[in-house]
Design an enzyme around this catalytic site. Structure first.
Site, PDB file in Angstrom:
ATOM      1  N   CYS A 113     -69.711 105.246  43.524  1.00  0.00           N
ATOM      2  CA  CYS A 113     -69.369 104.025  44.287  1.00  0.00           C
ATOM      3  C   CYS A 113     -70.211 103.872  45.548  1.00  0.00           C
ATOM      4  CB  CYS A 113     -67.896 104.036  44.664  1.00  0.00           C
ATOM      5  SG  CYS A 113     -66.832 104.064  43.232  1.00  0.00           S
ATOM      6  N   HIS A 249     -66.001  99.352  50.815  1.00  0.00           N
ATOM      7  CA  HIS A 249     -65.929  99.543  49.365  1.00  0.00           C
ATOM      8  C   HIS A 249     -64.544  99.093  48.903  1.00  0.00           C
ATOM      9  CE1 HIS A 249     -66.122 101.088  45.410  1.00  0.00           C
ATOM     10  NE2 HIS A 249     -65.390 102.169  45.626  1.00  0.00           N
ATOM     11  N   ASN A 279     -62.312  97.586  41.355  1.00  0.00           N
ATOM     12  CA  ASN A 279     -63.307  98.527  41.865  1.00  0.00           C
ATOM     13  C   ASN A 279     -64.558  98.429  40.983  1.00  0.00           C
ATOM     14  OD1 ASN A 279     -64.884 100.685  42.598  1.00  0.00           O
ATOM     15  ND2 ASN A 279     -63.247 102.204  42.567  1.00  0.00           N
TER      16      ASN A 279
HETATM   17  N1  ACO Z   1     -48.978 101.449  35.828  1.00  0.00           N
HETATM   18  C1  ACO Z   1     -47.785 102.007  36.053  1.00  0.00           C
HETATM   19  N2  ACO Z   1     -47.634 103.267  36.461  1.00  0.00           N
HETATM   20  C2  ACO Z   1     -48.758 103.984  36.677  1.00  0.00           C
HETATM   21  C3  ACO Z   1     -50.027 103.457  36.470  1.00  0.00           C
HETATM   22  C4  ACO Z   1     -50.122 102.138  36.028  1.00  0.00           C
HETATM   23  N3  ACO Z   1     -51.300 101.536  35.803  1.00  0.00           N
HETATM   24  N4  ACO Z   1     -50.952 104.398  36.776  1.00  0.00           N
HETATM   25  C5  ACO Z   1     -50.273 105.490  37.160  1.00  0.00           C
HETATM   26  N5  ACO Z   1     -48.933 105.236  37.086  1.00  0.00           N
HETATM   27  C6  ACO Z   1     -47.839 106.143  37.414  1.00  0.00           C
HETATM   28  C7  ACO Z   1     -48.232 107.581  37.309  1.00  0.00           C
HETATM   29  O1  ACO Z   1     -48.111 108.005  35.959  1.00  0.00           O
HETATM   30  C8  ACO Z   1     -47.204 108.258  38.209  1.00  0.00           C
HETATM   31  O2  ACO Z   1     -45.998 108.373  37.499  1.00  0.00           O
HETATM   32  P1  ACO Z   1     -45.098 109.727  37.638  1.00  0.00           P
HETATM   33  O3  ACO Z   1     -44.743 109.807  39.095  1.00  0.00           O
HETATM   34  O4  ACO Z   1     -43.960 109.437  36.721  1.00  0.00           O
HETATM   35  O5  ACO Z   1     -46.019 110.816  37.185  1.00  0.00           O
HETATM   36  C9  ACO Z   1     -46.987 107.214  39.300  1.00  0.00           C
HETATM   37  O6  ACO Z   1     -47.497 105.973  38.786  1.00  0.00           O
HETATM   38  C10 ACO Z   1     -47.649 107.529  40.636  1.00  0.00           C
HETATM   39  O7  ACO Z   1     -48.948 108.009  40.426  1.00  0.00           O
HETATM   40  P2  ACO Z   1     -49.901 108.357  41.634  1.00  0.00           P
HETATM   41  O8  ACO Z   1     -51.218 108.792  41.068  1.00  0.00           O
HETATM   42  O9  ACO Z   1     -49.248 109.267  42.586  1.00  0.00           O
HETATM   43  O10 ACO Z   1     -50.025 106.909  42.342  1.00  0.00           O
HETATM   44  P3  ACO Z   1     -50.816 106.491  43.623  1.00  0.00           P
HETATM   45  O11 ACO Z   1     -49.902 105.815  44.541  1.00  0.00           O
HETATM   46  O12 ACO Z   1     -51.667 107.602  44.161  1.00  0.00           O
HETATM   47  O13 ACO Z   1     -51.818 105.369  43.064  1.00  0.00           O
HETATM   48  C11 ACO Z   1     -54.137 105.145  42.450  1.00  0.00           C
HETATM   49  C12 ACO Z   1     -52.756 105.687  42.055  1.00  0.00           C
HETATM   50  C13 ACO Z   1     -54.033 103.644  42.492  1.00  0.00           C
HETATM   51  C14 ACO Z   1     -55.128 105.571  41.390  1.00  0.00           C
HETATM   52  C15 ACO Z   1     -54.552 105.662  43.851  1.00  0.00           C
HETATM   53  O14 ACO Z   1     -54.324 107.034  43.928  1.00  0.00           O
HETATM   54  C16 ACO Z   1     -56.001 105.375  44.175  1.00  0.00           C
HETATM   55  O15 ACO Z   1     -56.409 104.245  44.346  1.00  0.00           O
HETATM   56  N6  ACO Z   1     -56.805 106.438  44.323  1.00  0.00           N
HETATM   57  C17 ACO Z   1     -58.189 106.279  44.729  1.00  0.00           C
HETATM   58  C18 ACO Z   1     -59.071 105.838  43.607  1.00  0.00           C
HETATM   59  C19 ACO Z   1     -60.467 105.691  44.146  1.00  0.00           C
HETATM   60  O16 ACO Z   1     -60.662 105.336  45.302  1.00  0.00           O
HETATM   61  N7  ACO Z   1     -61.475 105.979  43.385  1.00  0.00           N
HETATM   62  C20 ACO Z   1     -62.744 106.009  44.119  1.00  0.00           C
HETATM   63  C21 ACO Z   1     -63.868 105.699  43.612  1.00  0.00           C
HETATM   64  S1  ACO Z   1     -64.088 105.523  41.875  1.00  0.00           S
HETATM   65  C22 ACO Z   1     -65.727 106.007  41.585  1.00  0.00           C
HETATM   66  O17 ACO Z   1     -66.338 106.646  42.374  1.00  0.00           O
HETATM   67  C23 ACO Z   1     -66.318 105.641  40.227  1.00  0.00           C
END
Ligand code: ACO
Length: 322
Positions: A113, A249, A279
């Protein structure tokens, strides 16, 4: 003192739009979950036969027109991407040839990214060294081609697109400082397991998908971006209050809000496109920049901080006057 300055910008988004409602039909998710956790409402998805070079060419044409330059003026092409057309030749050579740019230095670099920030910073150095006069800098991604559409943890996050910038030397202040960084100790938190020299047998199997420990990525991203944003301002002797705009970003609205808070900036001074683009990895910053310039919010002479964070981990920031 010679500065490098943005002469024009452009973007291209694929025609097909996939909404959260569309995703509700293929994985166990909801529009409400996606919007509240990520801020994404829709994303553009490239066609199966569409490649990064094709998107870059369209974005580049728009940027060249905005900058008032022709193919003959360009003497360097740098593309930040993780999803190039082919392993080789590098995608910048394809773009150079298709646009009719005369033979020149053309290369791509891969920093997930952060790819565009790395590319822009590299172009800045060539211009300041007097080795380039008109650089086409691109950030582009067909990241949805790596997405596993059965994995709700990742498929809701990503989108495709291309952003382009023409960078030229200027006596007036343009790019003030660039800060790049990387730390490979975090590689297992965000990666794609199949490459050109490793795990080739997994290509095309269910194991070939984006691997991400989202909540850990989130924590390191917020911490690192906050730190480098403040370091960048401090090094340039510029206070948070002097900043006109943050162009971050677009990975997650909550990361963007945390950054704005750290910089003491109201969200009205932040360009946000994550709701429409998702993203788009290396494309996200140049596309957000183009959105802000074209809708008239970003103006010449304003002080702008761009930043990005991605797999590696890699990170970077660029402080500039537009
Ligand atoms: N729909 C519904 N529920 C979901 C989904 C979805 N699409 N995805 C995950 N969940 C569930 C999970 O299974 C989990 O359930 P559980 O508690 O029963 O296990 C719950 O939601 C919470 O999961 P978390 O991973 O703790 O959720 P979080 O609040 O952290 O959000 C997210 C997840 C959106 C991915 C966040 O962590 C994020 O944005 N992280 C950063 C991603 C990023 O910046 N990537 C960077 C660059 S990418 C690159 O370089 C190519």
């Amino acid at each position: 003192m010679i500065y490098s300055r943005i002469a024009g910008t452009g973007r291209y988004l694929p025609e097909r739009i996939m909404t959260n409602a569309d995703l509700e039909k293929i994985v166990d998710t909801s529009d409400e979950w996606i919007r509240t956790r990520t801020g994404v409402e829709r994303r553009h998805v490239c066609a199966p036969d569409q490649s990064v070079s094709q998107m870059c060419i369209e974005a580049a044409k728009v940027a060249m027109e905005a900058a008032g330059v022709t193919a003959d003026d360009i003497d360097m092409v740098i593309t930040g991407t993780t999803t190039p057309d082919l392993i080789f030749p590098n995608v910048s050579t394809i773009i150079q040839h298709e646009l009719g740019i005369p033979a020149c230095t053309a290369f791509s670099l891969e920093a997930a990214c952060t790819g565009f920030i790395y590319a822009l910073s590299t172009a800045d150095k060539f211009i300041k060294a007097g080795e380039a006069k008109c650089v086409l800098v691109l950030g582009a991604e067909c990241i949805t081609k790596l997405v596993d559409w059965t994995d709700r943890n990742t498929c809701v996050l990503f989108g495709d697109g291309a952003g382009a910038v023409i960078l030229k030397p200027s006596d007036e202040q343009g790019i003030i400082s660039c800060h790049l960084g990387a730390d490979g100790q975090y590689k297992d938190l965000l990666y794609y397991p199949v490459g050109a020299s490793k795990n080739l047998a997994a290509a095309g199997t269910p194991d070939a998908k984006i691997m991400m420990t989202g909540n850990e990525v989130f924590k390191v991203a917020v911490k690192t971006l906050g730190r480098i944003a403040l370091e960048t301002l401090e090094d340039a002797g510029i206070s948070r209050e002097e900043l006109d705009w943050l162009v971050p970003h677009q990975a997650n609205i909550r990361i963007i809000q945390a950054m704005a808070k750290r910089l003491n900036m109201p969200m009205e001074k932040v360009i946000v496109t994550v709701q429409d683009h998702g993203n788009t990895s290396a494309a996200s910053v140049p596309m957000a920049l183009d959105v802000g310039i074209r809708d008239g919010r970003l103006k010449r002479g304003q002080l702008i901080l761009m930043e990005a964070f991605g797999g590696g981990f890699t990170w970077g920031s660029v402080l500039m006057r537009l």
